[in-house]
Design a protein around this motif. Structure first.
Motif, PDB file in Angstrom:
ATOM      1  N   UNK A  79       0.798  -1.228   0.000  1.00 34.26           N
ATOM      2  CA  UNK A  79       0.000   0.000   0.000  1.00 34.26           C
ATOM      3  C   UNK A  79       0.836   1.286   0.000  1.00 34.26           C
ATOM      4  N   UNK A  80       1.894   1.401   0.795  1.00 32.71           N
ATOM      5  CA  UNK A  80       2.654   2.659   0.772  1.00 32.71           C
ATOM      6  C   UNK A  80       3.254   2.977  -0.597  1.00 32.71           C
ATOM      7  N   UNK A  81       3.741   1.974  -1.300  1.00 32.93           N
ATOM      8  CA  UNK A  81       4.310   2.213  -2.632  1.00 32.93           C
ATOM      9  C   UNK A  81       3.220   2.655  -3.599  1.00 32.93           C
ATOM     10  N   UNK A  82       2.055   2.015  -3.524  1.00 34.56           N
ATOM     11  CA  UNK A  82       0.931   2.404  -4.389  1.00 34.56           C
ATOM     12  C   UNK A  82       0.453   3.808  -4.038  1.00 34.56           C
ATOM     13  N   UNK A  83       0.423   4.124  -2.767  1.00 33.38           N
ATOM     14  CA  UNK A  83       0.041   5.460  -2.296  1.00 33.38           C
ATOM     15  C   UNK A  83       0.984   6.516  -2.881  1.00 33.38           C
ATOM     16  N   UNK A  84       2.274   6.223  -2.816  1.00 34.16           N
ATOM     17  CA  UNK A  84       3.290   7.147  -3.338  1.00 34.16           C
ATOM     18  C   UNK A  84       3.135   7.331  -4.851  1.00 34.16           C
ATOM     19  N   UNK A  85       2.893   6.241  -5.566  1.00 31.89           N
ATOM     20  CA  UNK A  85       2.711   6.327  -7.023  1.00 31.89           C
ATOM     21  C   UNK A  85       1.478   7.154  -7.374  1.00 31.89           C
ATOM     22  N   UNK A  86       0.408   6.975  -6.640  1.00 31.90           N
ATOM     23  CA  UNK A  86      -0.797   7.765  -6.908  1.00 31.90           C
ATOM     24  C   UNK A  86      -0.584   9.238  -6.593  1.00 31.90           C
ATOM     25  N   UNK A 107       2.274  10.792  -6.807  1.00 29.23           N
ATOM     26  CA  UNK A 107       3.134  11.292  -7.875  1.00 29.23           C
ATOM     27  C   UNK A 107       2.307  11.593  -9.126  1.00 29.23           C
ATOM     28  N   UNK A 108       1.324  10.756  -9.422  1.00 31.73           N
ATOM     29  CA  UNK A 108       0.444  11.005 -10.558  1.00 31.73           C
ATOM     30  C   UNK A 108      -0.306  12.326 -10.400  1.00 31.73           C
ATOM     31  N   UNK A 109      -0.686  12.645  -9.197  1.00 31.91           N
ATOM     32  CA  UNK A 109      -1.394  13.904  -8.939  1.00 31.91           C
ATOM     33  C   UNK A 109      -0.505  15.090  -9.285  1.00 31.91           C
ATOM     34  N   UNK A 121      -6.803  11.386 -10.222  1.00 32.68           N
ATOM     35  CA  UNK A 121      -5.731  10.763  -9.436  1.00 32.68           C
ATOM     36  C   UNK A 121      -6.026  10.892  -7.946  1.00 32.68           C
ATOM     37  N   UNK A 122      -6.538  12.047  -7.535  1.00 37.13           N
ATOM     38  CA  UNK A 122      -6.878  12.239  -6.122  1.00 37.13           C
ATOM     39  C   UNK A 122      -7.995  11.284  -5.708  1.00 37.13           C
TER      40      UNK A 122
END
Length: 125
Positions: free
Chosen positions: A35-42, A44-46, A56-57
């Motif tokens: 989850x933290x890696x996916x959170x960070x990627x999302x 970054x997309x924002x 993205x939000x």
């Protein structure tokens, strides 16, 4: 409360439940760990695409909700494994009656029988 064994209380059914719960817990732990890696990627997309920032939000919020739900399900799954160890698996935590085997097969982390669950939901409305 009766002294009847849980409806699914056979050793084979308990071992099948333990296997399914253990597998479910492993999947949930992996999901939560990622989850933290996916959170960070999302996040970054924002930052990268202002035009899609809203989408993205929204995806980030949905991901956080899914992670929260995974944590809750993991807690219920681990509690079911503990009930297997203590011999309480398959019994309603509220009334002590056996939980229907079909319900336990579909949802092995259940803590309450159908009657107690329905009563609890009716009170919460």
């Amino acid at each position: 409360m009766t002294d009847d064994p849980p409806a699914d209380g056979t050793p084979a059914a308990d071992e099948e439940s333990r296997r399914r719960l253990t597998e479910q817990a492993a999947v949930l732990r992996r999901q939560i760990a990622a989850a933290p890696a996916r959170d960070e990627a999302l996040r970054a997309d924002c930052l990268l695409d202002a035009a899609d920032a809203g989408a993205a939000a929204e995806a980030l919020e949905r991901h956080r909700k899914e992670t929260h739900e995974a944590r809750e399900l993991l807690a219920r799954t681990e509690a079911a494994l503990a009930r297997l160890d203590s011999g309480d698996f398959g019994r309603c935590a509220r009334c002590g009656e056996a939980i229907a085997p079909e319900r336990l097969h579909a949802f092995p982390h259940l803590e309450r029988c159908l009657s107690c669950e329905a009563e609890s939901r009716a009170k919460s409305r």
